[in-house]
Design an enzyme around this catalytic site. Structure first.
Site: not given
Lengths: 345, 505
Positions: B321, B324-326, B505
């Protein structure tokens, strides 16, 4: 809540907000505030896209704030019939823009570079980062940003309150007389009357600034205040490096058929004295012309533009800008061999 | 196209007019699809090809997955879809990151390898629409819902402009059925949609960009050790900024959809009033956390394979998770910290459960099973996550403040460009430093303090309700005044062009 209640709330919201914004706009107009455009990335990009006009139809101006005040674009355009494209940026060295234009193979035009020694002969101006942001924005601006700019242009042409630098809520809060924290810069030290901006990116002093000496003194105090960030003048190898890089970039433009000329715009009073002391002409201006092989106009060499008393020692008033522009065109034509489509009257 | 742009206002007005003209439902859907493509292409036209590719592949693969009985072929089809979706995501989002780490690795092994830095532009919204299409193909593989019969409906499901670029991440059962029959907003929906749109723009333009972003930038871009007050105010400013930015986007998305008569799922439910991290993830970016639960945590085994595996699965979910953001290890650490907090919380719950009577333990166990990560396994149109079981009392308020404090620590890693910046900031926050640099003015400090105080109190007071519920209960004149204040502050903010944080993102 019933639908009618939500509808009543919506109508009330529209009524209150419309009344508030109209009142705010009327109030600002009554204070004499002129229409001013946000001198942001979008406006810069709009002008940057125009540099590809033929060499005999347009001249590009790059520099810092002085040429933005001192070049009167309507005067330039009416006398020369030539389109003046203003790409200068406040507090910033013109070198990033010069680099951008030099590296653009499609730019083959006429270029006038304003030299304000404190930002030109230094590692960079205080706001070079803003200029680099503008250059980057131009390269990646999206269709939606272009469209928004057009809508924004229409709105900014009509409403004084859409001056982000002074009338956005954030700016107004920043400019409140809040106790300042030692070591932290905050707020805009310049009065709103000092530099409204036209759609052509020309800065001009508002009429009230010209008659209110307290406003002029406020700006003078900024130039001379103790603790003001002073960028040290480049010397020795650092200066050689700057001059060589400028020559390299100028040569690129010339090699494509472009023309480049430097101009030292007027300053006066303590600001001029300080500049003469920190940046002796022979070591900086004269060397710049020698190294680059370009022609130049130094205001001190021409009696007609040598003795301006700038209202706040650093920039010309709108009336002075007209005189300066007129004379600059004459010098360009008579002494520097520049020709324009439209002959002067 | 940004919601906070003049272009979008003109665009929405045209779309609303077209949607309310007496065209056939199919024509209206085609209009919406074309509008959605324009919405996307207005940002970077070439990347629309990726969107088309993803739509076509998943539409046909999804259909084949549902009807295919041969297990091997079925798995092969799933792999094709996963490679297509995740491959694109990996290339555009993680290509540079993977190459950089590979280079570090081989250099550490003594191999002199220095490739040119790849210049890959991240297509807007790729993380969001990839997850949207992925859940469809996985659902088809597991036969959890029926395939979308029409390419038009499927394309609109993937591309529907309100959710396309930054969510909420929608599932097929949430949106596809809404395309089956003609939809048009009634007056109430239209007004509520416009109210949510105003609220979203107010959060983004006035609060996130106007009031908080400069303080966050000043602190996070500083290369000095800061005074403790500056460090904390900068982190709090970012904490508020990212909430207002992303929740603002979600409100705009939900509002715009509602103006057209469509209902999108909630994405935020007053997260800074969360009591614990389980509660936090039921309130923050709900559609992502529920996606991770249903398509990662549960397939990994969830809490069905014993205590140890539950902890491991939880951590894997939070690490991915974070990633996923960066494409940066700082995001992984951000995820790891959240995973660790969830571990600690679960451990406390396990200990507490052992001390309860058997009957209470069963009830508690059932709750835990459903709430390690947000639970709405079978989301339906307009559904909300279940109400929190934390009553509003002083002890829970203190716990909520503790949660908020710990969340702020995680934001340091989320926002800092690298670890050295993050450590420097944490050092400034937790080690008293009188010689540190001051970067914020007294006005900045006052502004951040007031906004964050009001934000936390408002979240606490509204934690068990919804914005529209509160708006509906207000008298019309009070709602009108609040609405007008938001409109005035949006117009006075004049920050009309800055991008949303979650776009990256």
């Amino acid at each position: 809540m019933q639908t009618s209640n939500f509808a009543k709330a919506g109508l009330l919201a529209i009524s209150i907000s419309a009344a508030a914004m109209i009142s705010w706009e009327i109030h600002l107009r009554n204070t004499g505030a002129p229409i001013s455009y946000d001198d942001n990335e979008a406006l810069y990009a709009d002008k940057r896209a125009m540099v590809y006009e033929p060499i005999d139809q347009a001249t590009v101006f790059i520099g810092s704030s002085r040429i933005k005040f001192d070049l009167d674009i309507p005067t330039w355009q009416s006398i020369t019939g030539d389109h003046a494209i203003q790409l200068s940026n406040v507090g910033s060295s013109p070198r990033p823009v010069l680099e951008d234009l030099a590296n653009d193979e499609n730019f083959k035009g006429r270029l006038i570079i304003d030299v304000t020694e404190a930002v030109f002969f230094s590692a960079g101006g205080l706001y070079d980062w803003k200029t680099r942001n503008k250059i980057a924005y131009y390269k990646i601006r999206t269709p939606t940003q272009r469209f928004s700019f057009q809508v924004d242009h229409v709105l900014e042409s009509e409403f004084v309150f859409l001056d982000q630098e002074y009338y956005s809520i954030n700016s107004m809060l920043d400019n409140l007389s809040f106790v300042s924290r030692p070591g932290v810069y905050s707020g805009n030290p310049f009065p709103v009357e000092f530099h409204p901006v036209s759609f052509e990116r020309q800065s001009f002093m508002a009429p009230r600034f010209m008659i209110d000496t307290s406003l002029q003194n406020q700006v003078r105090a900024v130039w001379t205040r103790p603790g003001r960030v002073i960028i040290p003048p480049a010397s020795g190898r650092a200066l050689d490096s700057i001059l060589n890089s400028v020559k390299f970039l100028v040569d690129k433009i010339k090699a494509r058929g472009g023309q480049v000329l430097f101009v030292r715009t007027p300053s006066s009073g303590p600001v001029l004295q300080n500049e003469m002391k920190r940046y002796p002409r022979t070591e900086y201006w004269d060397r710049l012309l020698t190294v680059t092989g370009c022609k130049g106009i130094h205001f001190a060499d021409y009696p007609a533009i040598a003795n301006f008393e700038c209202p706040e020692w650093s920039h010309l008033s709108p009336a002075q800008a007209k005189i300066f522009t007129n004379n600059m065109i004459k010098i360009l034509q008579e002494e520097k061999g520049w020709t324009f489509n439209k002959k002067p009257d | 196209m940004l919601f906070n742009s003049y272009t979008f206002l003109v665009f929405l007005a045209i779309v609303l007019i077209l949607h309310n003209l007496p065209f056939s439902w199919k024509t209206k859907k085609i209009n919406l699809l074309l509008a959605s493509y324009i919405f996307y292409a207005a940002w970077n036209p070439p990347f629309i090809l990726l969107l088309w590719l993803s739509t076509l592949v998943d539409y046909f693969v999804g259909k084949a997955l549902y009807t295919q009985e041969n297990k091997h072929r079925k798995k092969l089809l799933l792999v094709v879809s996963l490679i297509g979706n995740l491959g694109m995501l990996c290339f555009f989002k993680y290509g540079g990151f993977l190459l950089e780490n590979f280079t570090h690795l081989v250099n550490a092994l003594g191999v002199n390898y220095h490739p040119a830095k790849p210049n890959i532009i991240l297509p807007a919204g790729i993380s969001f629409y990839t997850f949207t299409t992925l859940c469809y193909t996985i659902d088809m593989y597991k036969k959890e819902s029926k395939p979308v019969q029409s390419l038009l409906n499927f394309s609109l499901f993937v591309t529907f402009f309100p959710h396309l670029v930054a969510g909420p991440i929608v599932r097929p059962p949430q949106l596809v059925p809404q395309f089956a029959t003609p939809r048009k907003a009634n007056t109430q929906q239209m007004l509520q949609g416009l109210f949510l749109l105003t609220l979203g723009l107010f959060m983004k333009v006035f609060l996130a960009d106007g009031m908080l972003s400069n303080s966050a930038i000043a602190v996070f871009s500083s290369h000095d050790t800061l005074k403790t007050i500056d460090a904390w105010m900068g982190v709090l400013a970012f904490s508020g900024q990212i909430f207002f930015d992303f929740a603002g986007y979600s409100s705009c998305a939900i509002g715009a959809a509602l103006c057209l008569g469509f209902i999108l799922p909630q994405n935020f439910l007053f997260p800074y009033a969360a009591v614990g991290f389980t509660d936090f993830w039921r309130r923050w970016h709900i559609t992502l956390s529920s996606w991770l639960r249903d398509y990662l945590y549960i397939p990994l085994g969830g809490n069905r394979k014993g205590q140890v595996r539950t902890y491991i699965n939880l951590m894997i979910t939070m690490l991915l998770g974070g990633l996923w953001h960066g494409a940066n290890w700082t995001f992984v650490v951000w995820g790891a910290l959240h995973g660790f907090y969830l571990w600690v919380e679960k451990a406390f719950r396990d200990i507490r459960r052992k001390k309860l009577t058997p009957a209470l333990a069963i009830a508690e166990n059932n709750y835990i099973k459903s709430s390690i990560l947000p639970s709405f396994k079978k989301p339906v149109e307009g559904s909300f996550p279940p109400e929190s079981n934390h009553p509003k009392n002083v002890s829970n308020f203190v716990l909520a403040l503790c949660t908020f404090f710990l969340v702020n620590v995680t934001w340091v890693f989320f926002r800092a460009p690298d670890f050295s910046s993050a450590w420097r900031l944490l050092n400034s926050m937790f080690v008293r430093n009188t010689t540190g640099t001051a970067v914020l003015s007294y006005l900045d400090i006052t502004r951040v303090s007031i906004i964050m105080l009001v934000l936390v109190i408002a979240h606490w007071l509204m934690r068990n309700t919804r914005v529209l519920t509160v708006a509906n209960k207000m008298s019309w004149w009070l709602l009108g005044i609040v609405w007008s204040l938001m409109l005035i502050l949006i117009m006075l903010s004049q920050n009309a062009t800055s991008s949303f944080i979650y776009f990256q993102f």
